[in-house]
Design a protein around this motif. Structure first.
Motif, PDB file in Angstrom:
ATOM      1  N   LEU A 183       0.827  -1.207   0.000  1.00 20.30           N
ATOM      2  CA  LEU A 183       0.000   0.000   0.000  1.00 20.30           C
ATOM      3  C   LEU A 183       0.858   1.252   0.000  1.00 20.30           C
ATOM      4  CD1 LEU A 183      -2.771   1.313   0.147  1.00 20.30           C
ATOM      5  CD2 LEU A 183      -2.678   1.087   2.647  1.00 20.30           C
ATOM      6  N   GLY A 184       1.899   1.253   0.811  1.00 19.61           N
ATOM      7  CA  GLY A 184       2.796   2.405   0.830  1.00 19.61           C
ATOM      8  C   GLY A 184       3.509   2.597  -0.501  1.00 19.61           C
ATOM      9  N   ALA A 185       3.946   1.482  -1.119  1.00 20.99           N
ATOM     10  CA  ALA A 185       4.609   1.584  -2.422  1.00 20.99           C
ATOM     11  C   ALA A 185       3.653   2.126  -3.477  1.00 20.99           C
ATOM     12  CB  ALA A 185       5.140   0.216  -2.835  1.00 20.99           C
ATOM     13  N   MET A 186       2.395   1.720  -3.406  1.00 23.63           N
ATOM     14  CA  MET A 186       1.398   2.238  -4.351  1.00 23.63           C
ATOM     15  C   MET A 186       1.227   3.744  -4.192  1.00 23.63           C
ATOM     16  SD  MET A 186      -1.388  -0.832  -3.994  1.00 23.63           S
ATOM     17  CE  MET A 186      -2.677   0.103  -4.807  1.00 23.63           C
TER      18      MET A 186
ATOM     19  N   VAL B 183      10.696   2.441  -9.491  1.00 20.73           N
ATOM     20  CA  VAL B 183      10.075   1.335  -8.756  1.00 20.73           C
ATOM     21  C   VAL B 183      11.021   0.818  -7.682  1.00 20.73           C
ATOM     22  CG1 VAL B 183       9.160  -1.010  -8.970  1.00 20.73           C
ATOM     23  CG2 VAL B 183       8.608   0.698 -10.700  1.00 20.73           C
ATOM     24  N   SER B 184      12.304   0.710  -8.006  1.00 24.80           N
ATOM     25  CA  SER B 184      13.281   0.234  -7.020  1.00 24.80           C
ATOM     26  C   SER B 184      13.381   1.201  -5.842  1.00 24.80           C
ATOM     27  CB  SER B 184      14.654   0.069  -7.679  1.00 24.80           C
ATOM     28  OG  SER B 184      14.609  -0.876  -8.732  1.00 24.80           O
ATOM     29  N   ALA B 185      13.368   2.508  -6.125  1.00 22.92           N
ATOM     30  CA  ALA B 185      13.454   3.497  -5.052  1.00 22.92           C
ATOM     31  C   ALA B 185      12.220   3.440  -4.150  1.00 22.92           C
ATOM     32  CB  ALA B 185      13.602   4.893  -5.644  1.00 22.92           C
ATOM     33  N   ALA B 186      11.055   3.204  -4.738  1.00 19.17           N
ATOM     34  CA  ALA B 186       9.835   3.118  -3.929  1.00 19.17           C
ATOM     35  C   ALA B 186       9.875   1.904  -3.011  1.00 19.17           C
ATOM     36  CB  ALA B 186       8.613   3.051  -4.845  1.00 19.17           C
TER      37      ALA B 186
ATOM     38  N   TYR C  60       1.163  -5.399 -12.244  1.00 14.76           N
ATOM     39  CA  TYR C  60      -0.156  -5.959 -12.533  1.00 14.76           C
ATOM     40  C   TYR C  60      -1.259  -4.960 -12.166  1.00 14.76           C
ATOM     41  CZ  TYR C  60      -4.354  -8.770 -11.906  1.00 14.76           C
ATOM     42  OH  TYR C  60      -5.641  -9.235 -11.950  1.00 14.76           O
ATOM     43  N   LEU C  61      -1.071  -4.240 -11.080  1.00 12.00           N
ATOM     44  CA  LEU C  61      -2.058  -3.254 -10.652  1.00 12.00           C
ATOM     45  C   LEU C  61      -1.992  -1.960 -11.465  1.00 12.00           C
ATOM     46  CD1 LEU C  61      -1.720  -3.695  -6.786  1.00 12.00           C
ATOM     47  CD2 LEU C  61      -3.566  -4.537  -8.250  1.00 12.00           C
ATOM     48  N   GLY C  62      -1.019  -1.880 -12.387  1.00  8.90           N
ATOM     49  CA  GLY C  62      -0.900  -0.697 -13.218  1.00  8.90           C
ATOM     50  C   GLY C  62      -0.181   0.456 -12.552  1.00  8.90           C
TER      51      GLY C  62
END
Length: 314
Positions: A162-165, A179-182, A254-256
């Protein structure tokens, strides 16, 4: 996960070699890592996982060895949702074609690069950042330990995916680095906790007290005595977590919210295949199997490393 962290934080160091008898040459002592490698080579779990990981890394480094097709070549007229031909090994139609007429096998091969790159980048960065935070907190203790531990608790209280999203939605261009930094932003806490516990345990050892009494500097104690003896549990957790980060990247894509087209990734292909699940399930199932096999390989490797470094956990 909590049980894995607690177990890893208590990994023992290698025992001292037995004294040699009278007239015998003293036996050459082996380090913890030498003993671990000796056990790993005889562990079938390690052999299987190592073979899978080597094949995966070869696929990442040299994709042209596994397929001659391009992952972006599309032929809607002839290959729209083409059925797989499982007898055509390594051919473009081995796993069929997707909704754009692209080879599913070629996209599986080239998609390994983005997924594994994210996993490796996140694992290396969280190990470095979390290890430094845990080492500083565990060695110096006091108010510094309290502050760093509370910060770690705050970040660990945020749900990982959730936090990454939430973090990724603030970026319009989400590439491998973003994405790696998140994932790094929220994933360093488990390594920090393990490193802190391991450093506190090693800090109480006699050889550390002896080094302090001889006037060794803080940097020398930390890097010559603390780090080598506290590294084992960190390696175990990092190895197991690597597969989890690959799965997290696939889930976000997958979640876009993770990688997006034209990037070639297993998560992107799973997202593409969900719309054709009833008519062409192979588009979704094939990359999903690759994600599962990769995660399984790293989990098995982590279990094998843990058993080698801590025989009591078997």
């Amino acid at each position: 996960m909590t049980e894995t962290l607690d177990t890893a934080a208590k990994l023992p160091t290698a025992p001292d070699p037995a004294p040699a008898g009278k007239g015998e040459k003293p036996a050459k002592g082996r380090s913890l890592w030498s003993d671990a490698w000796h056990d790993l080579r005889r562990n079938p779990l390690f052999v299987v996982s190592a073979v899978l990981i080597v094949l995966l890394l070869a696929m990442v480094a040299f994709p042209s060895l596994f397929t001659s097709a391009s992952p972006n070549d599309a032929d809607l007229a002839n290959h729209y949702q083409g059925d797989p031909h499982y007898g055509h090994f390594f051919a473009p139609d081995w796993f069929g074609y997707d909704t754009q007429g692209r080879s599913v096998w070629a996209r599986m091969v080239y998609g390994a690069r983005a997924s594994v790159t994210v996993g490796l980048l996140v694992t290396l960065s969280v190990t470095l950042c979390g290890g430094i935070v845990g080492m500083v907190a565990g060695y110096f203790g006091g108010w510094l330990d309290s502050v760093l531990s509370r910060i770690t608790d705050m970040f660990q209280g945020i749900p990982f995916l959730l936090g990454a999203m939430v973090v990724l939605t603030t970026f319009t261009d989400r590439n491998v680095w973003v994405v790696s930094a998140a994932l790094l932003f929220l994933g360093w806490t488990q390594i920090a906790r393990v490193a802190r516990g391991a450093v506190i345990t090693v800090k109480q050892s006699d050889f550390v007290h002896a080094a302090k009494s001889l006037g060794a500097s803080t940097m020398r104690i930390m890097f010559r005595h603390i780090v080598p003896n506290a590294l084992a549990p960190v390696v175990v957790v990092a190895t197991t977590a690597l597969g989890g980060y690959i799965a997290a990247e696939a889930t976000l894509s997958y979640l876009g919210i993770g990688l997006a087209a034209p990037a070639v990734s297993w998560g992107v292909d799973v997202d593409t295949g969900k719309d054709a699940l009833r008519t062409a399930p192979h588009i979704l199932i094939s990359p999903a199997i690759m994600v599962s096999l990769t995660v399984l390989a790293f989990i098995m490797l982590g279990d094998a490393v843990r058993n080698a470094l801590d025989p009591k956990s078997r």
